[in-house]
Design a protein around this motif. Structure first.
Motif, PDB file in Angstrom:
ATOM      1  N   PHE A 142     -36.598 -45.189  74.924  1.00 41.13           N
ATOM      2  CA  PHE A 142     -37.568 -44.677  73.836  1.00 41.13           C
ATOM      3  C   PHE A 142     -36.898 -44.219  72.508  1.00 41.13           C
ATOM      4  O   PHE A 142     -37.390 -42.731  71.138  1.00 41.13           O
ATOM      5  CB  PHE A 142     -38.289 -43.360  74.212  1.00 41.13           C
ATOM      6  N   GLY A 143     -35.233 -43.542  72.867  1.00 46.96           N
ATOM      7  CA  GLY A 143     -34.901 -43.674  71.917  1.00 46.96           C
ATOM      8  C   GLY A 143     -35.031 -42.854  70.068  1.00 46.96           C
ATOM      9  O   GLY A 143     -34.750 -42.057  69.381  1.00 46.96           O
ATOM     10  N   VAL A 150     -44.729 -42.601  71.031  1.00 47.70           N
ATOM     11  CA  VAL A 150     -44.670 -42.928  73.232  1.00 47.70           C
ATOM     12  C   VAL A 150     -45.611 -42.812  73.549  1.00 47.70           C
ATOM     13  O   VAL A 150     -46.172 -41.737  73.152  1.00 47.70           O
ATOM     14  CB  VAL A 150     -43.622 -41.859  73.280  1.00 47.70           C
ATOM     15  N   ALA A 151     -46.578 -43.716  73.821  1.00 46.45           N
ATOM     16  CA  ALA A 151     -47.855 -43.744  74.497  1.00 46.45           C
ATOM     17  C   ALA A 151     -47.814 -43.205  76.264  1.00 46.45           C
ATOM     18  O   ALA A 151     -47.093 -43.876  76.564  1.00 46.45           O
ATOM     19  CB  ALA A 151     -48.949 -44.810  74.128  1.00 46.45           C
ATOM     20  N   ARG A 152     -48.968 -42.984  76.572  1.00 47.12           N
ATOM     21  CA  ARG A 152     -49.071 -43.227  78.186  1.00 47.12           C
ATOM     22  C   ARG A 152     -48.691 -44.748  78.680  1.00 47.12           C
ATOM     23  O   ARG A 152     -47.845 -44.330  79.579  1.00 47.12           O
ATOM     24  CB  ARG A 152     -50.359 -42.611  79.158  1.00 47.12           C
ATOM     25  N   GLY A 153     -49.008 -45.483  78.349  1.00 50.02           N
ATOM     26  CA  GLY A 153     -48.528 -46.845  78.842  1.00 50.02           C
ATOM     27  C   GLY A 153     -46.931 -47.307  78.741  1.00 50.02           C
ATOM     28  O   GLY A 153     -46.221 -47.559  79.825  1.00 50.02           O
ATOM     29  N   HIS A 192     -51.356 -30.701  73.186  1.00 48.94           N
ATOM     30  CA  HIS A 192     -52.350 -31.762  74.429  1.00 48.94           C
ATOM     31  C   HIS A 192     -51.806 -32.849  73.966  1.00 48.94           C
ATOM     32  O   HIS A 192     -52.697 -33.511  74.602  1.00 48.94           O
ATOM     33  CB  HIS A 192     -54.501 -31.290  74.369  1.00 48.94           C
ATOM     34  N   PHE A 193     -50.845 -33.282  73.215  1.00 46.82           N
ATOM     35  CA  PHE A 193     -50.183 -34.953  73.247  1.00 46.82           C
ATOM     36  C   PHE A 193     -49.284 -35.013  73.946  1.00 46.82           C
ATOM     37  O   PHE A 193     -47.748 -34.074  74.698  1.00 46.82           O
ATOM     38  CB  PHE A 193     -49.773 -34.906  71.954  1.00 46.82           C
ATOM     39  N   ASN A 194     -49.666 -35.128  75.133  1.00 42.63           N
ATOM     40  CA  ASN A 194     -48.736 -35.624  76.511  1.00 42.63           C
ATOM     41  C   ASN A 194     -48.720 -37.181  76.670  1.00 42.63           C
ATOM     42  O   ASN A 194     -49.242 -37.017  78.136  1.00 42.63           O
ATOM     43  CB  ASN A 194     -48.428 -34.700  77.269  1.00 42.63           C
ATOM     44  N   PRO A 195     -47.817 -38.257  76.556  1.00 40.78           N
ATOM     45  CA  PRO A 195     -48.053 -39.071  77.665  1.00 40.78           C
ATOM     46  C   PRO A 195     -47.016 -39.416  78.707  1.00 40.78           C
ATOM     47  O   PRO A 195     -47.731 -40.106  79.266  1.00 40.78           O
ATOM     48  CB  PRO A 195     -47.388 -40.453  76.950  1.00 40.78           C
ATOM     49  N   ALA A 196     -47.232 -37.685  79.039  1.00 35.59           N
ATOM     50  CA  ALA A 196     -46.609 -38.119  80.474  1.00 35.59           C
ATOM     51  C   ALA A 196     -47.625 -37.791  81.363  1.00 35.59           C
ATOM     52  O   ALA A 196     -47.331 -37.516  82.888  1.00 35.59           O
ATOM     53  CB  ALA A 196     -45.545 -37.435  80.697  1.00 35.59           C
TER      54      ALA A 196
END
Length: 431
Positions: A142-143, A150-153, A192-196
């Motif tokens: 993702f660098g 960067v999405a959860r997928g 609340h943006f956290n793809p992990a």
């Protein structure tokens, strides 16, 4: 900003010549659409507009569409119309573009995260673990992306790639989640943006290896042999036949008193490796039989010394501030890899790690029915669930429960037989 108003076509652009200063040519058909010509000859499509809510006197916004060459006139004109359409809906494309450019990349955020958060608030070993996971797996993936790209997928896909390393995969997701929590607190990403989040973890098979009493006896004998007569280190069979192979007397390795003492302290206290290797004499309270550690993996910690551990400490000379000094007396010993490799091989403990000595300490305590809370206190566990992994070894409560149930059942079966509901005497078919 001035400029000439002309019909911008491919022919016009190809014939336009640069001047000493940047020049602007504005399209006579699509209002606001234009061409910027640099002194170097670079030609770029641009757009200027005013925000609707500010009216005709409001300040002009400038939006760069792209360079001529990669973009044709028709493509640039179409993009200009799309931007003007967004403006008519009350949007500000130039401001959004500036915000996107200002947003840090994932790689840059990692550096900020490590410098301003991890290294300041986490222990060195944890910090090194975070950095290794991010640099080895996350940055290559993702660098160059913006944080919000960067999405959860994407995180789930990376997690899946590491399916053969379940512990590392799960740990990586946790570290990425921590990074995004840091970014959210700094206002780098929306709330609340956290793809992990909500990524199902792999099942981890915890490795539990406890030494039996027979194995402990062999280990004790190997340590004694190592510190008295020495242990013969093995040589490959082919090399042993070589004329240059070392003689037996030259293959004997002696354990230093400090190395032998460190191994015994790990066995008798159930302490972690660094808690013993970094132990200072200032932390040893001989009168009360305690090790008062100002810091450990779980913070301040007190280790209660049994008589065996106290005897080991009493046997050591005070030659350094450290109980187990390294090659130079002003530093602690760095590791026990060679001493442990030597004595574990001699004792026939294949695949046994130093940390398994801590598991063995816990297993003896649990198997002796001391109670998991007491065992957890001795080990310095901050969470009861950490000690719960040894619950299956605490056989005494189960035995007492089984005896109680068995006694009641046996008592009932020894009593008078209950009446048969039909009122007839029992026959062979009733048995």
């Amino acid at each position: 900003m001035g400029g000439t108003s002309v019909r911008i076509t491919k022919r016009f652009i190809d014939q336009a010549q640069p001047s000493a200063k940047p020049a602007f040519m504005w399209d006579s058909e699509l209002r606001g659409f234009g061409l910027r010509i640099e002194p170097t000859g670079t030609k770029t499509f641009v757009l200027r507009y005013r925000l609707r809510h500010l009216g005709p006197t409001g300040p002009k916004r400038f939006f760069t569409i792209g360079r001529y060459g990669p973009l044709t006139v028709d493509q640039a004109r179409e993009q200009a119309r799309a931007v003007l359409g967004a403006v008519s809906m009350g949007q500000d494309p130039a401001a959004k573009l500036a915000k996107d450019k200002a947003e840090q990349t994932f790689s840059a955020t990692v550096e900020t995260f490590l410098t301003e958060h991890v290294r300041k608030k986490r222990k060195p070993a944890t910090s090194a673990d975070y950095e290794s996971l991010l640099r080895s797996y996350a940055i290559p993936e993702f660098g160059r992306r913006k944080l919000t790209e960067v999405a959860r997928g994407d995180v789930a896909k990376l997690h899946s790639k590491l399916s053969e390393k379940p512990y590392q995969a799960n740990r990586l997701v946790a570290v990425i989640g921590s990074l995004y929590s840091f970014a959210e607190a700094r206002g780098m990403v929306p709330e609340h943006f956290n793809p992990a989040r909500r990524i199902e973890k792999f099942k981890e098979d915890r490795r539990e290896r406890f030494l039996s009493m027979v194995e402990l006896e062999r280990l004790g004998a190997a340590i004694v042999e190592g510190e008295t007569v020495g242990i013969l280190w093995p040589v490959d069979g082919i090399k042993l036949m070589s004329k240059h192979a070392p003689k037996c007397e030259n293959r004997v390795t002696l354990l230093t008193p400090e190395a032998a003492a460190a191994l015994r302290l790990l066995i008798f206290t159930g302490a972690r490796l660094r808690e013993i290797l970094d132990l200072r004499w200032d932390y040893v309270d001989v009168q009360r039989g305690l090790l008062l550690l100002p810091d450990s993996k779980t913070g301040r910690k007190t280790i209660v010394l049994n008589s065996a551990a106290q005897a080991v400490l009493t046997s050591l000379p005070h030659t350094s501030a450290f109980v187990i000094p390294g090659k130079t007396l002003d530093k602690p010993r760095s590791d026990l890899k060679k001493p442990w490799g030597l004595v574990s091989a001699r004792a026939g403990l294949k695949g046994v790690r130093l940390h398994d000595l801590r598991h063995t300490f816990a297993s003896v305590g649990a198997g002796s029915s001391l109670g998991l809370p007491i065992v957890g206190k001795l080990l310095g566990h901050s969470q009861p669930q950490t000690t719960a992994r040894y619950a299956h070894l605490d056989a005494d409560p189960l035995r007492r429960a089984s005896e109680l149930i068995g006694d009641q059942l046996a008592t009932a079966m020894r009593g008078r037989r209950a009446a048969i509901p039909t009122g007839k005497p029992p026959s062979d078919s009733d048995v």
